[in-house]
Structures are given as C-alpha cells and as structure tokens.
Design a protein around this motif. Structure first.
Motif, PDB file in Angstrom:
ATOM      1  N   GLU A 113       0.824  -1.207   0.000  1.00  0.00           N
ATOM      2  CA  GLU A 113       0.000   0.000   0.000  1.00  0.00           C
ATOM      3  C   GLU A 113       0.859   1.258   0.000  1.00  0.00           C
ATOM      4  O   GLU A 113       1.938   1.293   0.594  1.00  0.00           O
ATOM      5  CB  GLU A 113      -0.932   0.003   1.207  1.00  0.00           C
ATOM      6  N   CYS A 114       0.328   2.289  -0.660  1.00  0.00           N
ATOM      7  CA  CYS A 114       1.086   3.536  -0.851  1.00  0.00           C
ATOM      8  C   CYS A 114       0.093   4.673  -1.000  1.00  0.00           C
ATOM      9  O   CYS A 114      -1.011   4.488  -1.525  1.00  0.00           O
ATOM     10  CB  CYS A 114       1.947   3.394  -2.110  1.00  0.00           C
ATOM     11  N   LEU A 115       0.459   5.849  -0.527  1.00  0.00           N
ATOM     12  CA  LEU A 115      -0.331   7.054  -0.800  1.00  0.00           C
ATOM     13  C   LEU A 115       0.384   7.883  -1.846  1.00  0.00           C
ATOM     14  O   LEU A 115       1.611   7.997  -1.839  1.00  0.00           O
ATOM     15  CB  LEU A 115      -0.521   7.900   0.465  1.00  0.00           C
TER      16      LEU A 115
ATOM     17  N   ASN B  45      -4.551   9.773  -3.286  1.00  0.00           N
ATOM     18  CA  ASN B  45      -4.813   8.511  -3.976  1.00  0.00           C
ATOM     19  C   ASN B  45      -4.151   7.354  -3.229  1.00  0.00           C
ATOM     20  O   ASN B  45      -2.936   7.344  -3.038  1.00  0.00           O
ATOM     21  CB  ASN B  45      -4.268   8.593  -5.407  1.00  0.00           C
ATOM     22  N   LYS B  46      -4.955   6.402  -2.807  1.00  0.00           N
ATOM     23  CA  LYS B  46      -4.435   5.212  -2.135  1.00  0.00           C
ATOM     24  C   LYS B  46      -4.318   4.094  -3.155  1.00  0.00           C
ATOM     25  O   LYS B  46      -5.321   3.693  -3.757  1.00  0.00           O
ATOM     26  CB  LYS B  46      -5.356   4.797  -0.989  1.00  0.00           C
TER      27      LYS B  46
ATOM     28  N   ARG C 183      -1.806   0.484  -4.716  1.00  0.00           N
ATOM     29  CA  ARG C 183      -0.927  -0.624  -4.339  1.00  0.00           C
ATOM     30  C   ARG C 183       0.239  -0.675  -5.323  1.00  0.00           C
ATOM     31  O   ARG C 183       0.018  -0.724  -6.539  1.00  0.00           O
ATOM     32  CB  ARG C 183      -1.694  -1.944  -4.340  1.00  0.00           C
TER      33      ARG C 183
ATOM     34  N   THR D 185       5.110   5.309   1.682  1.00  0.00           N
ATOM     35  CA  THR D 185       4.606   4.062   2.271  1.00  0.00           C
ATOM     36  C   THR D 185       4.467   4.188   3.781  1.00  0.00           C
ATOM     37  O   THR D 185       4.340   3.174   4.474  1.00  0.00           O
ATOM     38  CB  THR D 185       5.552   2.894   1.922  1.00  0.00           C
TER      39      THR D 185
ATOM     40  N   GLU E  75       2.997   4.264   7.232  1.00  0.00           N
ATOM     41  CA  GLU E  75       1.770   3.612   7.677  1.00  0.00           C
ATOM     42  C   GLU E  75       0.778   4.588   8.309  1.00  0.00           C
ATOM     43  O   GLU E  75      -0.436   4.438   8.146  1.00  0.00           O
ATOM     44  CB  GLU E  75       2.106   2.493   8.670  1.00  0.00           C
TER      45      GLU E  75
ATOM     46  N   ILE F 181      -0.908   6.388   5.391  1.00  0.00           N
ATOM     47  CA  ILE F 181      -1.810   5.484   4.668  1.00  0.00           C
ATOM     48  C   ILE F 181      -3.091   5.258   5.471  1.00  0.00           C
ATOM     49  O   ILE F 181      -4.201   5.280   4.918  1.00  0.00           O
ATOM     50  CB  ILE F 181      -1.112   4.139   4.375  1.00  0.00           C
TER      51      ILE F 181
ATOM     52  N   LYS G 212      -5.951   8.150   5.280  1.00  0.00           N
ATOM     53  CA  LYS G 212      -6.635   8.494   4.034  1.00  0.00           C
ATOM     54  C   LYS G 212      -8.138   8.666   4.292  1.00  0.00           C
ATOM     55  O   LYS G 212      -8.766   7.846   4.964  1.00  0.00           O
ATOM     56  CB  LYS G 212      -6.372   7.401   3.004  1.00  0.00           C
TER      57      LYS G 212
ATOM     58  N   GLU H  51     -11.780   8.597   2.837  1.00  0.00           N
ATOM     59  CA  GLU H  51     -12.487   8.007   1.699  1.00  0.00           C
ATOM     60  C   GLU H  51     -13.667   8.883   1.300  1.00  0.00           C
ATOM     61  O   GLU H  51     -14.577   9.112   2.095  1.00  0.00           O
ATOM     62  CB  GLU H  51     -12.972   6.596   2.037  1.00  0.00           C
TER      63      GLU H  51
END
Length: 855
Positions: free
Chosen positions: A491-493, A506-507, A509, A555, A557, A560, A563, A565
């Motif tokens: 996972e990455c932002l 934007n979240k 992978r 990356t 945590e 991430i 985020k 939604e």
C-alpha cells in the motif's frame, strides 16, 4: 554532467520604462542592477543562428516585468502596441512562457530581429485564427530551459494518434450550474441568483486519455540522451522540448515486445507504416501541439513537413527534465500543509483540550501525542542531534555532497572536514543557526520529513505498445495499481501539488508482476512511476497528465491509515477554452493583460482556512465539504488558465474565508504573524467592545496542534552551546608579514560598509548575489597581490568574534582553506562515505546510511 550554458539578459520593470517616456537609456554600470542569468533554450539558440554568432551577453532580448495591477495594465497597453526604445534600439513584444506569464513577465525583442525570430517560432506557418492563450503557450515552448542533444539528424520518430477511452458509471462529485432562489428571512423578499455552482454526486461515464503527454523510445535513444547530458547513469525518462512539442519520452522494449508478437510495422496517424527495426521513438499527438495547424496546412504530409522544418531552422531536441537515480536523491522528503490537511490526522486529546482547557495538559507528553506529532518525531529527533553538536548530522543537514563547491556553505563544510575547531567558527555557527531556525519555522506550518519522494509519472508502457500496434489494449497493471520499484511493494499514498480536496489523495498498491519483471526492470533505482490505464488516477490527482508531472509517493503507515475516503471530484467540462479569435495586435494585447496573475495561492489559502475549521455541526461540515470540492474545480480551471484563457471567478462567499487564516499558517507569512502579535498585545488593554479582530483563527486541527507542539519543543530544546572561537590563527598564513596599518584601516572601513549593506539587503529582500559581486569587484581593484590581500582581510576579519567574516570567506575562501590545511599538521581529516545499514557505526540520514571516517 555537462555544464549548463547560461546567458545574461536584462530584466526591466515597466514603471522604469514609463518614467523614461518609453525611451530608456542605461549606462553599462547601470545595466548591472538589471542583469539576470538565463539558461540555454531553443529561443536563445535560434537567436544565435539569426545573429550569426553566439554571445554570453544577449542584448537583443529584454524581459519586461509588469505585475497584474490596474496601473501596470494601463502602461502595458502602450508597451504592447508601440514597444519602447532602449539605448536607441526599438524593442517590440515577442512572447512569454507559461511560467513567465504567472510572474507577470513578457519578453521583448529588438525589432531588427523580430520577423526572423517570429517566423522561426512559428516554423514558417503563420496562423490567422486561434485560441490565443493556448497558441502562445505552445509557440513559446521554445523559451524553456534545456540541455540539447547535438546530433546531425533527429531520431526516427513515429507519430500516432491519441488513445482515449471511457470509464463507465464512475461514482464522482461534480459541479452543476443552476439558478438558485434565496428568501431573506427578515423581509420575506425572494431573489434569484443566476448561474450558481453547486456540488452534486452520482454515477457518470468519465472520459480518459491514459497516455496524455507521453511516448516511448528505445534503449539506444536513452543512451544517446544520457551521453548528451554527460550523466554517469542512463535515465529511463526524458522530458522533451521542441517547437510546439512537449512531453515525457520513456524507455520501452519496443523491438523485443513487437518481435515476440510478430509485429513488424507500426502505422502512424496518417496511415503510413514504419518498420519496427528502424523506429527510435513512438510519440502521440497529445505531445505534438501543432498537429491541428500542420494537418490543416499540409494534410497527410503534416508530420514529415514538421520534421523538415525542424531541420531547416536548425532545431535540436531539448531535454528539460529527466529521471534521477536514487543514489543522487534523498529517499525521504518533506510533507507540506496541503497534503497533511487533506488527511484524517486530528487528535481527540488535543480537541478535548481545545474545548475544555486543562492547565496540566502537556503537549510534549508522549501520552498526548496524536498522529501528526508521531509523524513529526523523525524531524525533531534529527534537529535535536544537530543542536547537541553531532558532527555527522550537522554536516549532512548543511548539505555535504549536495552543495555547489563554489558556495559559501561548501567552503564552511570543507573547513570543518579539515579541522573540527571550525565547528565553533562564528560564520559556520551563524549559518547553521539560520538554516535550523528556518527549518523549525517551516515545521510549524507542516514541513516535516517522511519516507517517500517524488516520482515522474508515465502511463502503462505495455498498454501503450499494445495501442500503437493495433492490439487489444490491456496493459500490465490493474485498476488501483502503480509500478514504482524504487519503493517496496504494498500500500502507498500518492499526492500531487497543488492539492485542495481530500479526494485527491490517492491510495494505491505498488506491485511487480511477471510482465514488469520481464520488460521493465530498468525502472529500478529511478524516480519513475508507471500508473495504470483502468482508473481515474489522472483526473483524481489534480487533472494530472504524463508530460513530466510528479507524484509524491509514500509508504508511511500513519499516512496510509489516515486516508479520507470520499468520491473523486471531476471537472465534467475539463479544458474548456475561450473562442478562437483573429491572431492580431488587439487580441494579443487582450491576452497579455488578462494573463499576468496567478490565483492558485489564493485558492489554496481559502481551502486551508476551510479544512482547518473543525466542526461537529453536520450542516457546517456538509457546506465545508462542498466548498472544498468546488475549490478543487476552481483550482483545475486556474492551473489551465494560461493555456485556455478560461477561469472561474471566486465568489464573494468563498472570498470571505480569506479574512482569517489558520493560526499555523501565520508562520508562512512573517508580516501577518507580526500583525497578529501586535493586535493580540493591543487587545490586552482594550475593553470588550474595543478589541480588534485577529487576522488568524485557532482551532483543534492537526496542523494547529503541530504548530503548538513545534513551538513548545523549540522552547525546550533549542539551547545552543554559546562557545564561539575566533580561529584566525588557523586561517592565516603565518609566513607573511602583515604590518600595513593603512591597508588594514581601509579593509575595516570596507567591512563596516558591507555589514550595513548586508543588513539592508536582507531587510529589503534585494538580490544578495548582485551586492556580493559589487564588493568582490571593489576588492579586486585594491592594488595588492591576491594572496597578500587575502591574508590582510583574514587578519582584520578575525580580530574579534563579532567582526563580519562573510565577505572574507566569499572572496578568499579558497586561500583560507589552503591556509587551514597548512596550519593543521597531522590533524584528523573527516570524510563521509555511503554505507550499508548493517555496518557498525553507520548513521541514517533521510533514509540512507553513511559512515563518518576520520583520517
């Protein structure tokens, strides 16, 4: 790397031209205060061709500064229509780049050269009608600073059509424009407000150009470009600049990929087939901004004619940007308040303290730390090591290996590496204090380090090769996936500036798969990211394209997990532009007057004021969310305004948010902070009815918490060792006899004058470099041999700790370093080397590991 060529031009304010009655005369000495450096560009190369020779001093072009004010616009009308005289030569309007437009600049050219340069900027194809903002933006691409690929002929380039697709039934937020009724509750009177923008939410088909602004080239072309730049590695991606053509060209396995699929030819946009074995580059018309003009003029021969014109006029491929090797860049970078305020980082403990103040609440207590304070700890711990005098972290913070070897900073660093005593030298300590104080101030408005860094984005290369060969376009990445092997998979932002709405975060992978492992391993160790062609990444992230835009990928945590939604905000009328008009003097003047300002900062500050209002009221929260979504659309229009000539005017209701900014943002605007403190002080003795409204507001937002934390941390930890030594004995040549008292008095008077001028230059925010050059020139005129004069300056400058030493180091730094080496016999010399994280004694700095070696 090859040394970038620079040229000297004049930059003159329009008011000075007006004062001279449009007949300005300056002497050679007066000109010096107006001179600016410009890097090499296609325009300057074209001027060399027309002139018949190359000159460092470019006196055929003048940059005129005219910011967007009513008075300046009035003066600009005269200037654009009639030009002006400079030292007897008439100068007329030539154009401006997009960045110059935002800064209120226009380039004027000696009338003698106008016709020839105008023809070359248009490639011999004049236009009768056009959308002037767009045409001028693309015609003036030749203003871009570049390094050039010096080859006899251009690569074999195939031009294909732009690929477009539609993503069906996407859940989005968008603006509708409606007439709205409002009834005044006091009078009962009803008014109708026309064309009001309103945010709505629903499912819509969304058009997408997955390869907007990028194309591909072979490995051999990557190597040619790398040699042209003089690099010690081969970048995979290069930002291309040619007349009416810009974009990102990225290395691709063109021949291997097509050979394995039995593809022998690629067809261009005009129906001509090209043998794969001959092809160097496959670019598309989203890069070629003159496609419509040349197609209308030359039909199916448009691309061939364009290439012929490039050869005729002597244009070479320009490279304005390229991907970097991770060995040359930090793998940690600073966040900013735009990114942080679009995440869910608010701390319940801080919010409770805001609503119900508790005198025992300690923001420095780890038990009270929220997410944003935990994020900031890497930064504060780094600063604590510097404050405590750690040599390694001090040198890395000041930029060892990252600093121009001719700069003052570099000379100070070299001095410390030669002899540790220089850590106590006043100019070194003052430099460190200034830089660290600035970094702490920046931390108060969100600039904190985190893992991750910026990556240039390109589209799905496999999908692009499939499209160019007429195959089914699938690509190698699924929706929600990026390929960036410089970071670990998972996972990455992803962030892109300027950022206004939380939905723009934007979240994704990060992945590797069988196809990327086979074809795209050259991405490794480069700041290059490939995005997929199946989701709304481009419109989601600020309407990005792939012509050189960058995303910040992290990356971390905490980030991430923070985020927010919410549905993506989409501009359903993206790239709306003004109507084409005649390309004539009247309409060019209109364009010049209407394209001299930039409201991006305004929009960002309004968004910041809204995002940092913490409310539990659902109605207020909904209104804030809708306003932020609207501002995202305002921002998109504003970014494209230079090219489209179309923008939305901010409503009065939105402008009211500019009256007060969040408290933390005061530290980005020192004058506003000064006003805030003065009002606060005045209100202490004022009655309730006489209190002056503050220009900033407090709230329990995460960024205000970070600001309060940084302020308290600074009070507790910023305690400097006040030991300062005058190290003149290390820096002077003891073999010289320095007894000329008159010369020392002359130097003392000069240093006193310099100290005053330096203080005034800093206060007035004037050009420091120009002032230093003037003093260096004055010193060089003193009729004393250079080494002897240097040592006299050292002796006078180091008589006391308080004496100014900046000028001495600036002019005679190399001689001072030679003296220091000579006066440090058998002393330990320090070197910083890269290391593996497993090595004993390795230091971590911004995600990389080093060892401090003492010789």
């Amino acid at each position: 790397m090859n040394v970038k060529k620079t040229y000297t031009l004049l930059k003159i304010n329009i008011k000075d031209i007006h004062k001279s009655n449009y007949d300005l005369k300056l002497s050679a000495d007066d000109e010096k205060s107006c001179q600016v450096k410009q890097q090499d560009s296609p325009l300057l190369r074209q001027l060399n061709i027309v002139r018949g020779c190359e000159r460092e001093r470019v006196d055929e072009l003048i940059i005129v500064e005219a910011k967007h004010t009513p008075k300046n616009l009035e003066l600009l009308a005269v200037l654009i229509n009639e030009g002006f005289l400079y030292n007897g030569r008439r100068f007329v309007r030539f154009g401006k780049s997009s960045s110059q437009a935002k800064d209120g600049m226009t380039v004027f050219v000696d009338q003698t050269y106008y016709a020839g340069l105008m023809e070359r900027s248009q490639l011999g194809v004049p236009v009768r009608q056009c959308v002037i903002p767009k045409y001028e933006s693309y015609r003036c691409l030749i203003f871009s600073s570049c390094q050039f690929v010096e080859t006899e002929k251009l690569p074999y380039i195939v031009m294909v059509d732009e690929y477009k697709k539609v993503l069906p039934a996407q859940h989005v937020r968008y603006a509708s424009i409606q007439d709205r009724e409002y009834t005044n509750p006091s009078t009962g009177e009803t008014n109708v407000y026309k064309n009001q923008k309103r945010i709505e939410e629903g499912y819509h088909d969304v058009g997408l150009s997955p390869f907007d602004g990028f194309g591909v080239h072979t490995k051999e072309i990557s190597e040619v470009f790398s040699r042209a730049l003089g690099l010690d590695y081969t970048p995979a991606g290069y930002q291309i600049r040619l007349p009416f053509l810009k974009g990102m060209s990225v290395e691709a396995p063109i021949r291997d990929f097509y050979r394995e699929r039995g593809i022998t030819h690629v067809q261009d946009i005009f129906g001509e087939s090209h043998p794969v074995e001959k092809i160097d580059c496959i670019w598309n018309v989203s890069m070629w901004k003159a496609y419509g003009i040349f197609k209308e003029e030359f039909g199916e021969k448009a691309w061939k004619t364009y290439l012929e014109r490039l050869q005729t006029y002597g244009y070479q491929i320009g490279l304005s940007k390229f991907t970097h090797h991770t060995k040359d860049i930090p793998v940690y970078a600073k966040l900013n308040f735009q990114y942080l305020q679009c995440l869910d980082l608010n701390n319940p403990a801080y919010s409770l303290q805001f609503k119900q103040p508790d005198k025992n609440y300690d923001i420095l207590d780890e038990n009270n730390h929220g997410k944003i304070i935990k994020l900031s700890r890497y930064t504060t711990e780094l600063f604590e090591k510097i404050i405590k005098g750690n040599k390694f972290y001090t040198l890395k913070f000041l930029g060892i290996h990252d600093t121009d070897t001719n700069s003052l900073t570099s000379k100070y660093i070299q001095a410390v590496l030669i002899n540790d005593r220089m850590l106590t030298d006043p100019p070194f300590r003052n430099l460190l204090k200034r830089k660290l104080n600035k970094a702490i101030t920046q931390m108060k408005y969100g600039k904190i380090y985190t893992e991750g860094f910026y990556h240039i984005i390109v589209g799905d290369i496999i999908g692009y090769l499939e499209y160019c060969a007429g195959l089914d376009v699938k690509g190698c990445l699924d929706a929600g996936q990026f390929y960036a092997p410089s970071l670990p998979d998972g996972e990455c932002l992803s962030f892109r500036s300027p950022l206004v709405d939380p939905s723009e975060v934007n979240k994704v992978r990060l992945v590797r798969n069988e196809i990327t492992n086979k074809y795209l391993t050259y991405f490794k160790d480069q700041d290059l990211c490939m995005i997929n062609l199946h989701d709304l990444t481009l419109p989601q992230q600020g309407g990005a394209d792939e012509d050189g835009d960058s995303f910040f990928l992290t990356t971390n945590e905490i980030l991430i997990g923070s985020k927010i939604e919410k549905p993506i905000v989409i501009d359903m009328d993206d790239k709306q532009a003004v109507t084409p008009v005649d390309y004539n003097a009247e309409n060019i003047l209109h364009y010049e007057c209407n394209s001299r300002d930039n409201r991006i900062g305004e929009i960002t500050n309004i968004a910041t004021a809204i995002l940092n209002q913490v409310t539990e009221d659902e109605g207020s929260r909904k209104r804030n969310e809708d306003n932020i979504s609207l501002l995202r659309l305002y921002q998109g229009k504003e970014i494209d305004f230079i090219k489209t000539g179309y923008r939305w005017t901010l409503s009065k209701q939105l402008r009211t948010y500019m009256k007060k900014i969040p408290y933390f943002l005061l530290y980005n605007y020192p004058k506003k902070l000064e006003v805030y403190n003065k009002i606060k002080e005045a209100n202490k003795s004022a009655g309730d009815d006489d209190k002056i409204p503050l220009n900033a507001f407090r709230s329990p937002s995460a960024l205000n918490e970070l600001c309060d934390y940084a302020t308290q941390w600074e009070r507790k930890n910023l305690i400097w060792d006040r030991t300062a030594g005058s190290n003149g004995d290390l820096l002077i040549d003891h073999e010289l006899t320095l007894t000329d008292r008159e010369l020392m008095r002359q130097i003392k008077r000069l240093l006193n004058r310099f100290k005053t001028d330096l203080r005034n230059t800093i206060a007035e925010k004037e050009d420091m470099g120009r002032m230093m050059e003037a003093y260096q020139e004055e010193i060089r005129k003193i009729p004393v041999e250079d080494r002897l004069l240097a040592n006299y300056f050292i002796k006078v400058s180091y008589r006391t700790v308080m004496e100014d030493k900046i000028l001495c180091w600036s002019v005679f730094g190399e001689i001072m370093l030679e003296n220091l080496k000579r006066n440090t016999p058998g002393g330990r010399r320090s070197t910083i080397l890269k290391a593996d994280f497993t090595e004993e004694g390795a230091y971590e700095f911004l995600g990389k590991y080093y060892k401090l070696m003492e010789e």
